[in-house]
Every structure is written in structure tokens, then in C-alpha cells.
Design an enzyme around this catalytic site. Structure first.
Site, PDB file in Angstrom:
ATOM      1  N   HIS A 263       0.837  -1.207   0.000  1.00 49.73           N
ATOM      2  CA  HIS A 263       0.000   0.000   0.000  1.00 49.73           C
ATOM      3  C   HIS A 263       0.879   1.267   0.000  1.00 49.73           C
ATOM      4  CE1 HIS A 263      -3.738   2.262   1.179  1.00 49.73           C
ATOM      5  NE2 HIS A 263      -2.823   3.080   1.707  1.00 49.73           N
ATOM      6  N   GLU A 264       1.782   1.339   0.979  1.00 43.53           N
ATOM      7  CA  GLU A 264       2.643   2.523   1.060  1.00 43.53           C
ATOM      8  C   GLU A 264       3.571   2.586  -0.150  1.00 43.53           C
ATOM      9  OE1 GLU A 264       1.754   4.678   3.156  1.00 43.53           O
ATOM     10  OE2 GLU A 264       0.467   3.336   4.319  1.00 43.53           O
ATOM     11  N   HIS A 267       1.804   4.446  -2.819  1.00 41.51           N
ATOM     12  CA  HIS A 267       1.945   5.899  -2.577  1.00 41.51           C
ATOM     13  C   HIS A 267       3.357   6.357  -2.949  1.00 41.51           C
ATOM     14  CE1 HIS A 267      -1.853   6.762  -0.624  1.00 41.51           C
ATOM     15  NE2 HIS A 267      -1.667   5.897   0.364  1.00 41.51           N
ATOM     16  N   GLU A 293      -4.627   7.853  -3.136  1.00 42.01           N
ATOM     17  CA  GLU A 293      -5.136   6.593  -2.593  1.00 42.01           C
ATOM     18  C   GLU A 293      -5.395   5.582  -3.707  1.00 42.01           C
ATOM     19  OE1 GLU A 293      -5.030   6.348   0.584  1.00 42.01           O
ATOM     20  OE2 GLU A 293      -6.186   4.537   1.051  1.00 42.01           O
TER      21      GLU A 293
END
Lengths: 503, 503
Positions: A263-264, A267, A293
Site C-alpha cells: 500500500h505505502e 503511494h 489513494e
């Protein structure tokens, strides 16, 4: 606008970006390496720096420069976008009086304290008067910023420039109704056999190495970034050359670190591939929180929770945790990563139920801001909606209305960006899949940098040249809609659960 | 001066300190965790922040506030010190034109490049024109700042407020002559039997744990600080609640990490115990670089290289490195930590020869600044002095005149602070020993916090309430002199080498 005037404006833009990026480092350090005794000093540093940035932002000279640029003939597209972005930001800053900014800041810290106290003694009543006051202040703020009758828009604009409630509401309602049906169909169906992670322990150093391996596979550039540990995972793009990720390691559950890192990492790839030529002007950052997101969700859910991904990673996972993986098939790992459950807690929710958690929050904060819902009635409204959407009811306010810190921070208008991220991610992924041909094979063969490259080309490199939906439209030909996301869920869960889902 | 005016001045003082402390974090991060790609952005952040700090420092409003405070009747001692310190700093900043600051900054980076190139091809000639230009700029700077005929004073003042060449020169000359005699007597004497560290390997994680144990023994507060690794060890006091040390670990030689940590720990204790009530004003920092260095040297040399210290630490060291310590007596460890050698490299020099390395540099930079030594003649002058003071001659400029980066940074006037640190440390330690009674027993029993507490009480808690020598005078009754330092060396080395030294 002559070169000299543009250069002066450009210098002011760059100074704001450079000072702003320092806030990024101060925050990252606070969450990673700062010793406890550093807290007071850090608060002072942040206050001093932010007050300086505010002073520069609202300065007459910057205002004059932006105004001159806005009417200058022949400003090229990129320059026009810089002027538009910074003018928006400056207008918001100028309109809100210092008194309101100060009161919001003071009320926020008191409110966070009250929220913690309320969680400790389990009673919403302790928090209610604070939330009521924060709502008043946010209403006042929305009014001084200005809106067309929908105060929520003025707040949403701070996170999702260009987006409006009038556009969101019908789309979100459609999504809600479809998801409620889907949860009803799935949550009571017999789940596929899954790997029982809860029966094992996972050494954290092995998990750490595994997450670094995943980031390398995704094409995260460690020359221009790093990963550390923190209590809550986050990404801090200090600038494109220096992107800091964090992850959380728990011995009990390796999925926390794995999906947290993916997830990170999503980003992080966005931050690392923002346009270099705009690194120090107001086009060089992400277009919105929702689009940001979409990058993390695309990697976490569409790539990371897919069967081909685990077909690729299964041998690596087995090497990292041989005992825990003994006799466990790739399908069972995949099923474990995709359990659908009626649950109470947003941050632990699965891909199907997650957006219902968000929609509860969005609808309630919108109703409060409109004056259609009193703060005193919030817990009951929360519980009622949870039952209606997810079929569960919290036993107490801590696992109900007091669950998230956002409202205590006075962060109203932020929640929808999570769902926007999910919707945008599916829209982008459909087009990406069409462009790459057999995307499952791309993932299965580990060529994840081809996915990264598509995102760089179609999303990242534009920075904030256009607003988020326009970037998505240019990339895919289509704007915001629920169809790709719902298609993705139906396809995926039909194959996981058998033919339980309506077409 | 009424309260309102003082509060406004005080606010400006605090803002300068808070912004300045951010520079500390940016620098620390640059040397520890920043990925390589962060460098350009970091340079921009530092430039933006420093230019802002400069703008605030030279602002008319601050000048007016300081001027009013300077003539205000009845300002108490602490406030008077704040005004004096900041006025000095501001005067220097105001007097130096922006053009000169910019040219110095530009020349510095080019000069560092040329210095690296000169070290790579071994030729001083590549570096010479850059040094010549930097000298001209520093002369110009000294003249605009102002001095009484000794330009060096204007530069020295930046590191050692209140100190003058006229005071230093005779003291340093006396020290030099005494040390030359001492080196002659010791370097050719048969050394005591010593532990041969070069025959072993030392796992770095064991060294790491040992350095943390030492810092705890010294009373370093890990709630208000931390230690990390870096290429060059340093201390960064972001503020008293957040003090960051670094150390360097080498498998070959544990003394590097051990004495590096003790040294930085000494700096760190000073930073952690600066006066809390002045944390955000111009009294809350160290009084000078020399006094700072006195703290690190006191811990490193007077405590850390003493026999009682190793009597205490020997069992701990043995537990950390059982094989390497097999059959090694505490006296042999002590002897290994105190080898005296005629050497070429300052940073590897022992306690006896170290200051001769400094005096070579001080005398040469003073002569150049006075115009008594041409840059072209510097290498020969260097070699000649090294032979005269230390009895060795470098084979090339890399281990000679190109050894330190300081001149490439245009840092003229800094070197004497190292020797001042050594002299002050011995003056303070004599008084400390007298006050504590049997200080050897204090060290031997591991009660190092009693030493820390004496330093807090007599040095740290005063911050920059007075200039360095005045603080030492108030603490000990005596100002700067060579006697305590020379007494310390004679006593120590007489016991190590036998009666080789003249009384």
C-alpha cells in the site's frame, strides 16, 4: 508577463515548496526516530515553520504576482496550472481569519484529548461537546471560503480539488446499494479453504526482508527512498528524490506488513515519479488525496491481493516462512488474503466491505454539516447504518462512532477520498490491463515495473497539471464511475466463492 | 523596556532558535538516514531556511528591539546576556554584505571539489588558487566585521566569542614548547606492554551494545536523545530534549567506536543539560566551540583514557569480546588506549601529540591571514613545522597540508577551539577532582553521574550566560592556562612510561 516578473513569482513558488518539504521531514522523524523528549521542541519547530509558510503564502507580493499571471496572455499550460493551483491554495488561506485558524488548532488538540478520554471510559458524551464545537468552526470556515449552498464542498476541496458533493452523492449511493447486496451474498456463503495464519508466528526480521523484496519487485527506487518501522504506516514524500515509507511488523500476522508495505509502496511510487521539471513548483505534487489513494489501493488490492501475484510470491513466502507454509497451497494463501467478513472496524475491513465503512462516515458527516443530524444523535445513527449496511452493531462507542481519530482532528471531508481511491484504482486498472495485454501474466511473471511504468506515464508524471478526475479521464477515456470497481469485485469473488453473486 | 516590547523581542528570539534548530535536524538526517537522491532537495531546504533565518536576523524590527533593550535600565543578568549574544550575532550578519555571503558559499563548494581533486592527484597546486581566493574573501569579511588590527580575531569570534589572538598566542607558544619536549622524551622511550587490538576482529553489534552501555554509565538520557551510526561521528543538539549522537563502528578497532562514543557523549551531556528556562532564547546554547570541546575531551581523555576507567570497564569489555581479551590485563588495555607516537594524521593522534597538530594549523592560518605566509609556500611551511614539532615529514600533500577539509570549507579560526577544549578540560577536571574528593575512586566505582552532575552545575546549566573563559573562571577560580593540562600529561605518562619526563 515578462520573464523577470515570472522568475520572481517562480522563486516564491519554489520557496513555498522547499519550506513545505521541511514539514515533511519533521513529521517523518517525529513518527520514526525522534526520542520522546523531542516532542515539545518539534511542536514549536512545526508551529514556527508553518506560521512562516502561511505568512509567505498570504503575502501581498505573492497575491499580486498570481493575479498578474492569471490575466497574462499566452501563459503555457503548465504555467497556467501552477498559477491555478497556488491561487486556489492562497485564496483559501487568505479568506480564513487567523483567529479561526488558531481556534481550530486549539480545539483540535483538546478534542483529541477528549476523544481519547471518551474511548477510555467508553462514552461518546465526553467527546460530543467538542465535536459540536468543531462542527461549528468548520461551518464557519466553509462559509468564509465560500460555496454554492453545500458547505461540505468547501472542505472537500482541501483534499480533492475540483470534486463536489453533487457529483459524489449519486455515485456513492449506487456503490452502497450494490455493496450491500454483495456483502449479503458473500458473508454468509461458505468461505473457501484458507491458510490459517493465526496458527503460526512470523519472525519480524524475515517479514522485513520480505517487504523489501516486494518493494524492489514493484520498482521502488531505494536510491531515492527508504523504508522504516513506525506505529502507523505512512508515506512521506519529502520530494521525488527522497520518499520515506514506513511499515508495521507484527509477529502474529505477516499480512499487516505485506499489505501495508505494498500500500505505502503504491503511494511511494507516485511520489518518486512526480514530474521532475515541476519538482519545485505547484504542479509537482499529487493531484488529490483520492488519486493518491488510488495508487496505493491499486497496488495493494488489484495487484497484491490477486491470485497471479501470489502465484509469483508463493515460493518466496515459503522460503521466508517454511514452517508456516508447510503444505499450504497458493490458493489457500490467496483465500486468506481475501476473507470477506461483516466487521466493525474500518482499518481491518476487507476489499468488499471497506467502502461501506467509509460511506457510513461520509453520509453522517455530510448530514451533520448540513444540519440534518445533531451530534447527540450521531451514535444511534452510526449503529443504525452499520446494521443496515453491514449487518453488525457495535457493542459500544469505542468500536462504533469513536473508532477513528479523523473527526477529533476536525477532519471533515477526508473520508470520501478513500472510496474515490478505490473507484479510481479500478478505472485505471481496467485500462492498464487492456493496454498491457495479459496483465495477469505480467503479474505472474513478476514484471511489476511494467505496471509501474504505465502508471508513471499516465498518472504520476502529470503531477497536478490537471485535477484528479481529468487525469483519470485523459488516461482512460472515462471519468468517475462505480462500474469498473464493481466488475472487479464480482469477477474476483465469483471465482473465490463460486457462483454466489448476481451478474 | 516595558513587558510588551520585551515579549515581542522575546518572540523574535524564540522564532530564530526554533528555526535554527530545524537546521540541526536537516543536517543530522543528511548524515544518517537520507537516501542519496535526497541531496539536491536537502541543499535547497537548507538554503531556503537559512536565507529566511538571515532575513529575520537582520530585520530592522529585531535591530530596533535589541537596541532598545541594550539601553533599557534594570535589565536582569540573563536578559542582558540574551541581548548581548544576539546583538553580536546580528551585528556580524548585518555587516557582511549578501554578495560576500553568496560568493563565499559558491567558492566553498568549488573549493571542496578542488580539494578532493587535489587529494586524488596528490597535488596541492590544484587546490592553491581556491585557498588563495577564500583567504581574500575571509580577509574582506574580517574587515567589514571589524577588528583591532588582527583580522583573525574577527573570524575566531564566530567560534569562540570573547577570545582574542593576543591572549591565545603566548599560551599556545608555551604549550607548544612544552609538548615538543614531552614528545621527544616519550616517543623514543620503550613503550609499556600493550593489548594488540590489531590481532583481532570485533563484531560490530557487540561494539554497538558496549557503546550504549557506556552512554548509560555517563548518564546520557535516552529519553531525550539517541545514538546512530554515521561515517563521521558528530553530535547534533536539536534542542535539550532531543540530542542526537553518532558513532562509527570498525571491525578492526573497537577504540574508534568506544572513544568516539565517549567523546560525542561528552558533547551530548552538555546539550542535554543546557538551561531549560533558556531553551528558546540566545542564552540556551553552548558558550563556545572550545567549551563544547572541553566537555567531549574531558570525557574522552581525562575520564575515558584513565586507568580507573578501565579498571571499571575491563570486565565489561571482556564479556563483550572474550577471545580478544583472553589473558589481557587491565594495564595492557590502558596502555593500548594511550600509545604515544610521532604521527602525521591529526584525527589519529594521541593525547600528547594532538595539540601539536593543531598548533601547526593555527600558526599557519594566522600567518596566512596576516599576510606573512603566501599560499604557495604553505606546503613547505607545513612540512617544516611537522618536522620541527613532531619529528615527522609527510611523504605527500595528502597526508600533509591537504589532510583536513576545514580550509576547503573556508573555516579559518576554528582549529584553536580544539586546543582550547583540551586546556579547559584539564582546568575543569582539576577543580572537579578537588570537589569530589577521590575522583579516581569515583571513576573506578562507576559513579560517572557524579562527574556529569558537577559539570551540569558548573558549566552546562549556564548556557551562554557568560563567555567560555568566564564560565571556567567562575567554576574553578582560574582562567585559561596550560598548567593543569601539562600537569595531567606529566602525571599520566610518568606512570605509564616510568620516570622519563622532566618535572
Amino acid at each position: 508577463m515578462d520573464d523577470k516578473a515570472w522568475n520572481e513569482l517562480s522563486r516564491r513558488m519554489a520557496e513555498l515548496r522547499d519550506l513545505g518539504s521541511i514539514v515533511g521531514l519533521l513529521t517523518w522523524d517525529q513518527e520514526t526516530f525522534m526520542p520522546p523528549g523531542g516532542a515539545d521542541g518539534r511542536a514549536r519547530q512545526l508551529a514556527a515553520l508553518q506560521s512562516l509558510i502561511h505568512e509567505r503564502l498570504v503575502s501581498q507580493e505573492l497575491g499580486d504576482g498570481l493575479a498578474a499571471a492569471a490575466i497574462a496572455p499566452g501563459l503555457d499550460g503548465a504555467k497556467a496550472a501552477m498559477v491555478r493551483n497556488l491561487t486556489r491554495e492562497r485564496d483559501r488561506a487568505v479568506k480564513v481569519p487567523a483567529r479561526l485558524v488558531r481556534e481550530l488548532a486549539e480545539r483540535q488538540s483538546k478534542s483529541v484529548e477528549a476523544w481519547r478520554a471518551a474511548r477510555a471510559d467508553g462514552g461518546f458524551a465526553t467527546f460530543a461537546p467538542h465535536l459540536a464545537r468543531l462542527l461549528e468552526l468548520r461551518r464557519e470556515q466553509a462559509d468564509v471560503i465560500g460555496h454554492d449552498g453545500e458547505r461540505y464542498d468547501a472542505l472537500l476541496e482541501g483534499f480533492e480539488p475540483g470534486m463536489r458533493v453533487a457529483r459524489l452523492e449519486p455515485i456513492f449511493a449506487e456503490l452502497r446499494d450494490a455493496l450491500i447486496r454483495m456483502v449479503a451474498a458473500l458473508a454468509d456463503a461458505p468461505p473457501p479453504p484458507r491458510w490459517r495464519v493465526e496458527r503460526h508466528r512470523f519472525p519480524v526480521d524475515r517479514q522485513w526482508d520480505f517487504t523489501l523484496h516486494l518493494l524492489r519487485d514493484m520498482g521502488f527506487d531505494f536510491e531515492r527512498g527508504r523504508q522504516d518501522r513506525s506505529t502507523h504506516p505512512f508515506t512521506d514524500g519529502i520530494w521525488r528524490g527522497d520518499v520515506r515509507l514506513t511499515t508495521r511488523l507484527s509477529e502474529e500476522n505477516p499480512f499487516q506488513a505485506i499489505f501495508g508495505t505494498i500500500h505505502e509502496g503504491g503511494h511511494g511510487l507516485y511520489e518518486q515519479n512526480l514530474p521532475e521539471e515541476h519538482a519545485h513548483d505547484p504542479v509537482g505534487h499529487a493531484a488529490s488525496m483520492g488519486l493518491h489513494e488510488s495508487q496505493s489501493r491499486l497496488w495493494e488490492n488489484l495487484v497484491g491481493r490477486s491470485l497471479p501475484f501470489w502465484q509469483r510470491q508463493h515460493p518466496h513466502l515459503r522460503r521466508a516462512f517454511p514452517e508456516a507454509l508447510e503444505g499450504v497451497s497458493v490458493e489457500e494463501v490467496y483465500a486468506a488474503a481475501n476473507r470477506v467478513e461483516r466487521s466493525l472496524v474500518r482499518v481491518e475491513a476487507d476489499e468488499v466491505t471497506y467502502n461501506l465503512h467509509i460511506l457510513v462516515r461520509f453520509e453522517l458527516e455530510l448530514a451533520m454539516l448540513r444540519g440534518d443530524l445533531a451530534v447527540a444523535d450521531l451514535p444511534a445513527a452510526w449503529d443504525e447504518r452499520m446494521m443496515r449496511y453491514l449487518g453488525v452493531k457495535p457493542d459500544n462507542d469505542v468500536e462504533g462512532v469513536l473508532q477513528d481519530i479523523h473527526w477529533a482532528w476536525a477532519e471533515l471531508g477526508y473520508f470520501p477520498t478513500y472510496t474515490l481511491g478505490n473507484l479510481y484504482s479500478a478505472i485505471l486498472y481496467e485500462k492498464l490491463a487492456a493496454d498491457l495485454g495479459d496483465v495477469d501474466e505480467v503479474v505472474r511473471s513478476g514484471e511489476l515495473t511494467r505496471i509501474r511504468d504505465w502508471l508513471v506515464e499516465n498518472v504520476h508524471r502529470h503531477g497536478h497539471r490537471w485535477d484528479a478526475e481529468e487525469i483519470v479521464r485523459r488516461a482512460t477515456g472515462a471519468g468517475l464511475s462505480t462500474a469498473p470497481f464493481l466488475r472487479h469485485l464480482r469477477t474476483k469473488y465469483r471465482s473465490l466463492y463460486g457462483a454466489t453473486l448476481a451478474p
